[in-house]
Design an enzyme around this catalytic site. Structure first.
Site, short mmCIF file in Angstrom:
data_model
loop_
_atom_site.label_atom_id
_atom_site.label_comp_id
_atom_site.label_asym_id
_atom_site.label_seq_id
_atom_site.Cartn_x
_atom_site.Cartn_y
_atom_site.Cartn_z
N ARG A 1 135.89 97.47 7.79
CA ARG A 1 136.98 97.49 8.76
C ARG A 1 138.27 96.89 8.21
O ARG A 1 139.33 97.07 8.81
CB ARG A 1 136.56 96.75 10.03
CG ARG A 1 136.28 95.27 9.85
CD ARG A 1 135.77 94.68 11.16
NE ARG A 1 135.54 93.26 11.09
CZ ARG A 1 134.45 92.70 10.59
NH1 ARG A 1 133.50 93.47 10.10
NH2 ARG A 1 134.30 91.40 10.59
N HIS B 1 127.71 122.88 -12.29
CA HIS B 1 129.05 122.74 -12.87
C HIS B 1 130.03 122.66 -11.71
O HIS B 1 130.24 123.64 -10.99
CB HIS B 1 129.37 123.93 -13.77
CG HIS B 1 130.53 123.69 -14.69
ND1 HIS B 1 131.82 123.55 -14.26
CD2 HIS B 1 130.58 123.58 -16.05
CE1 HIS B 1 132.63 123.35 -15.29
NE2 HIS B 1 131.89 123.37 -16.39
N THR C 1 144.50 67.87 -11.76
CA THR C 1 144.20 68.45 -13.07
C THR C 1 142.77 68.07 -13.42
O THR C 1 142.35 66.94 -13.18
CB THR C 1 145.17 67.93 -14.15
OG1 THR C 1 145.08 66.51 -14.25
CG2 THR C 1 146.60 68.31 -13.82
N HIS C 2 142.02 69.02 -13.96
CA HIS C 2 140.59 68.84 -14.23
C HIS C 2 139.82 68.54 -12.95
O HIS C 2 138.74 67.96 -12.98
CB HIS C 2 140.34 67.72 -15.25
CG HIS C 2 141.07 67.88 -16.53
ND1 HIS C 2 140.60 68.66 -17.57
CD2 HIS C 2 142.28 67.40 -16.94
CE1 HIS C 2 141.47 68.63 -18.57
NE2 HIS C 2 142.49 67.88 -18.21
N SER D 1 123.38 80.95 10.21
CA SER D 1 122.31 81.23 11.17
C SER D 1 121.50 79.98 11.50
O SER D 1 120.87 79.91 12.56
CB SER D 1 121.38 82.31 10.59
OG SER D 1 120.77 81.84 9.39
N LYS E 1 128.78 75.14 10.74
CA LYS E 1 129.39 75.62 9.50
C LYS E 1 130.58 76.54 9.73
O LYS E 1 130.56 77.44 10.57
CB LYS E 1 128.35 76.36 8.65
CG LYS E 1 127.19 75.50 8.15
CD LYS E 1 127.69 74.42 7.20
CE LYS E 1 128.15 74.95 5.86
NZ LYS E 1 127.08 75.62 5.10
N GLU F 1 135.15 83.78 -0.90
CA GLU F 1 133.98 83.95 -1.77
C GLU F 1 133.77 85.43 -2.10
O GLU F 1 133.42 85.79 -3.23
CB GLU F 1 132.74 83.37 -1.10
CG GLU F 1 132.75 81.86 -1.04
CD GLU F 1 131.60 81.29 -0.23
OE1 GLU F 1 131.17 80.16 -0.51
OE2 GLU F 1 131.11 81.96 0.71
#
Length: 449
Positions: free
Chosen positions: A4, A70, A150-151, A273, A278, A285
């Site tokens: 979608r 073909h 940094t790092h 689930s 969460k 991701e």
């Protein structure tokens, strides 16, 4: 892969219906070119008949291909049947002029490049939109202080707008590369077997390509050289890497321990689930995952450049999968980023809290320079700063109460800075005095041309 959030146009470009429609137009244009040139037997009347009656039916093409094995012959057979359907009994069949002097690659390669230009135009639209959006958000967050890393470790204060601005500049470079790649892939070839024009006038090629908005390949060897396609695939892979860079940063900033930003979370959305609390960065991701597909497919395009002698078809099966997948995936990735960047939730109070999370350690570079300005050596200044910084870090690391980095410096008899000087140093704005130059440059950035 189409869902979608993916505009149907990109999927349609790589549909058989669209490919066959382009094939039909190429064949009709070639007939018209022959009639204009007057060097073959086709008349302008027959060319007009072909234009008016040309058609195909995908299901019928599939049935014929099941026998011929073909695809081009199957299509030409079906198209020819429609062209001849209403021809009066006893009259010559106009279909005899379809594909006159051409070979399958003339049709397939020219159509493929046209499809790629159609797809590039959609990606160009995406990049312009995302780039302009990042520029807008950069200025919205121009004065939002946050810690630079940094790092993965806290470094110095910066503004959150700089993150958006950096992405905007990279997207502008992506756009420039994409525009160049589109020009490179906008080529066609109607040159016959091994590219010698043995059975077709080169002016037919010029006519067909001109009407399609394509240049003609100056020397095709029956196939258009796949370096054109490889260059585009490399550009798409670079763009996918840009998308991954943005998505990776947003994923990191959404970590519970950092929580400076969050993907839009719609009403009714569920994150897990098993764990109702969460709120996961699932869209970013997905962008990171799809970038791997686009980057891997670039290798397919590079491998397709080397063919046996003048041509083989080892490239054909691979690119039918890789090209469509890469462009559909990248279109989806860019649309996801547009949606997330536009609706990104920023937690500015958390950014301020994170600035102080290391109890002032992020100001160490300014302390070092200020100590040197008082007249002591850089080596001595470094030892003063590092000793107090490491004491502070141990307390931060162990989550124990203690004095801040600034307080430790103020209590250090070797520190030559006054309380007033320390106050000026331990202010995030002291790091941002010249940041206007970055935004002055960004002001001139445009995605219009």
């Amino acid at each position: 892969m189409i869902d979608r959030y993916t505009r149907p146009e990109m999927g349609r470009i790589f549909s058989l219906e669209n490919k066959y429609a382009i094939w039909q137009e190429i064949e009709v244009l070639a007939c018209e070119a022959h009639a204009e040139l007057g060097e073959s037997g086709i008349t302008k009347k027959e060319a007009k008949w072909i234009r008016d009656h040309a058609a195909f039916d995908r299901a019928e093409v599939d049935e014929i291909e099941a026998v011929t094995n073909h695809d081009v012959i199957a299509f030409l057979t079906n198209m020819g049947a429609y062209v001849d359907k209403d021809v009066p009994e006893g009259d010559p069949k106009p279909s005899r002029w379809i594909h006159y002097g051409m070979t399958s690659s003339d049709l397939g390669d020219t159509a493929l490049c046209y499809q790629l230009t159609q797809a590039c135009d959609l990606i160009i639209e995406d990049v312009r939109a995302l780039g302009a959006l990042c520029k807008r958000r950069a200025f919205e967050e121009r004065d939002t202080p946050c810690v630079g890393r940094t790092h993965g470790i806290h470094a110095e204060p910066m503004t959150f707008g700089m993150k958006f601005g950096s992405w905007a500049w990279e997207l502008r470079r992506d756009l420039d590369r994409l525009l160049d790649a589109r020009r490179g892939v906008a080529v066609g070839a109607i040159s016959g077997a091994v590219g010698t024009y043995s059975s077709i006038d080169p002016r037919v090629e010029a006519y067909v390509c001109g009407h399609l908005g394509l240049d003609f390949d100056p020397l095709s060897t029956q196939v258009i050289s796949r370096d054109h396609h490889a260059y585009l695939a490399g550009v798409l892979a670079t763009m996918a890497a840009t998308c991954e860079r943005i998505a990776t940063e947003l994923r990191n900033l959404q970590r519970t321990d950092t929580l400076e930003v969050e993907e839009p979370f719609r009403k009714g959305q569920k994150g897990s689930s098993a764990m109702p609390h969460k709120r996961n960065p699932i869209t970013m991701e997905k962008v990171c995952g799809l970038s791997r597909v686009v980057k891997a497919n670039a290798q397919v395009a590079f491998d397709n450049v080397a063919l046996w002698h003048e041509r083989d078809i080892s490239h054909s099966s691979a690119e039918r999968v890789a090209q469509a997948d890469s462009l559909i995936a990248l279109d989806h990735m860019l649309q996801c980023l547009i949606r997330v960047v536009d609706g990104l939730v920023l937690y500015r109070e958390r950014m301020l809290a994170n600035l102080d999370r290391t109890r002032g350690l992020i100001y160490s570079s300014k302390v070092l320079l200020a100590l040197v300005d008082t007249g002591i050596t850089r080596e001595d200044a470094y030892q003063i700063v590092q000793r107090n910084a490491m004491d502070t870090w141990r307390e931060v690391q162990q989550c124990v109460s203690g004095t801040s980095f600034r307080e430790k410096l103020a209590a250090d008899p070797l520190c030559t800075l006054t309380a007033e000087q320390l106050d000026r140093i331990f202010d995030p704005r002291s790091f941002l005095a010249r940041v206007d130059v970055v935004f002055d440059r960004l002001e001139r950035l445009s995605f219009d041309e």
